[in-house]
Every structure is written in structure tokens, then in C-alpha cells.
Design a protein around this motif. Structure first.
Motif, PDB file in Angstrom:
ATOM      1  N   UNK A   1       0.801  -1.217   0.000  1.00  0.00           N
ATOM      2  CA  UNK A   1       0.000   0.000   0.000  1.00  0.00           C
ATOM      3  C   UNK A   1       0.838   1.274   0.000  1.00  0.00           C
ATOM      4  N   UNK A   2       2.143   1.158  -0.102  1.00  0.00           N
ATOM      5  CA  UNK A   2       3.001   2.329  -0.147  1.00  0.00           C
ATOM      6  C   UNK A   2       3.337   2.910   1.214  1.00  0.00           C
ATOM      7  N   UNK A   3       2.823   2.333   2.274  1.00  0.00           N
ATOM      8  CA  UNK A   3       3.118   2.808   3.626  1.00  0.00           C
ATOM      9  C   UNK A   3       4.442   2.185   4.062  1.00  0.00           C
ATOM     10  N   UNK A   4       5.496   2.974   4.051  1.00  0.00           N
ATOM     11  CA  UNK A   4       6.829   2.460   4.348  1.00  0.00           C
ATOM     12  C   UNK A   4       7.356   2.900   5.701  1.00  0.00           C
ATOM     13  N   UNK A   5       6.461   3.310   6.596  1.00  0.00           N
ATOM     14  CA  UNK A   5       6.901   3.650   7.941  1.00  0.00           C
ATOM     15  C   UNK A   5       7.365   2.379   8.642  1.00  0.00           C
ATOM     16  N   UNK A   6       8.224   2.552   9.625  1.00  0.00           N
ATOM     17  CA  UNK A   6       8.847   1.409  10.303  1.00  0.00           C
ATOM     18  C   UNK A   6       7.817   0.415  10.827  1.00  0.00           C
ATOM     19  N   UNK A   7       6.863   0.894  11.588  1.00  0.00           N
ATOM     20  CA  UNK A   7       5.877  -0.013  12.194  1.00  0.00           C
ATOM     21  C   UNK A   7       5.011  -0.697  11.132  1.00  0.00           C
ATOM     22  N   UNK A   8       4.704   0.016  10.053  1.00  0.00           N
ATOM     23  CA  UNK A   8       3.908  -0.572   8.975  1.00  0.00           C
ATOM     24  C   UNK A   8       4.691  -1.687   8.279  1.00  0.00           C
ATOM     25  N   UNK A   9       5.975  -1.455   8.046  1.00  0.00           N
ATOM     26  CA  UNK A   9       6.805  -2.481   7.409  1.00  0.00           C
ATOM     27  C   UNK A   9       6.944  -3.685   8.328  1.00  0.00           C
TER      28      UNK A   9
END
Length: 139
Positions: free
Chosen positions: A18-26
Motif C-alpha cells: 500500500x506504499x506505507x513504508x513507515x517502520x511499524x507498517x513495514x
């Protein structure tokens, strides 16, 4: 033995891109992917054992058909099914090995990502002030 396959609830992509590359999302995506791969590995292992068992039962059935004096073509057809099931079981085992390797690599990637970026995320998350995004200073 039954070789019925039942669909799982919530099937689909375990970790959507989904393009969310924040640390917690990854980290969450890697965890979801590793769980899905672990589940697939377990399912493939079970399928392998069921297919091997079905192949053995089919071989026994072919022997029983031969002992009953039925037409040879039925014995041959039943033996072909047994051989096909055995061959499919071998291929499922290869797929299981690949899924296991992928699951192991996913766990390793999650640990490496946490080791490399976990401390930076802690620092950035606990500050009141905004901090530059990674690679800001690489200009």
C-alpha cells in the motif's frame, strides 16, 4: 482419506503493498507475511502427507482389483492414478521446501529490519519536534 481443499477465510494478500513504508507498517507487513508463509508451509506439509497416503491406498485398491480378477485396464488405470498421486506428492514437497525457505527468509528480514531501523524509529517516535525523513541528508 480425503483430499478436499477448503478455502480459508480472509484469503488474499497477507501484506498488501500500500506504499506505507513507515517502520511499524513495514514490521507489521513482514509479520503478516511470515505468518502467512508459516501457515502455507504447514498446509503444504499436511497436503503432502495426505497425497502420499492416498497414493498408497490407491496402490492397495489396484492390487485388490487385480486380485478380484477384474479387467486389466482397471488395474492399469488405478495404478496410473497411484503413480500420479505419488508424483504430485513429490512436487508438493518441493513447494513445501520453497515455502519454508521463504518463511525463514521473511523472519530473518523482519529481524534485520528491526535491528537496523528500530532504534531510529524509537528516537523519531519519542520526539516532539519533527525530524528529517531517512535519506534527507543524502542530497
Amino acid at each position: 482419506m480425503s483430499s478436499e481443499l477448503a478455502p480459508r477465510a480472509g484469503s488474499g494478500s497477507p501484506a498488501p503493498a500500500d506504499g506505507d513504508n513507515r517502520y511499524k507498517a513495514v514490521q507489521r507487513k513482514l509479520l503478516d507475511l511470515s505468518r502467512a508463509m508459516d501457515d502455507a508451509t504447514f498446509d503444504l506439509n499436511m497436503l503432502h502427507h495426505v497425497m502420499r497416503a492416498n497414493a498408497r491406498v490407491t496402490e492397495d485398491t489396484a492390487r485388490d482389483i487385480a486380485d478380484a480378477g477384474l479387467d486389466v485396464k482397471f488395474v492399469e488405470l488405478t495404478n496410473l492414478v497411484a503413480v500420479s498421486l505419488g508424483g504430485a506428492a513429490v512436487e508438493v514437497h518441493k513447494l513445501h521446501d520453497s515455502a519454508q525457505e521463504t518463511a525463514d527468509l521473511t523472519h530473518e528480514t523482519q529481524r534485520s529490519h528491526a535491528r537496523l531501523y528500530g532504534a531510529l524509529d524509537d528516537i523519531r517516535s519519542n520526539r516532539r519536534e519533527k525530524t528529517p525523513r531517512p535519506a534527507f541528508f543524502n542530497r
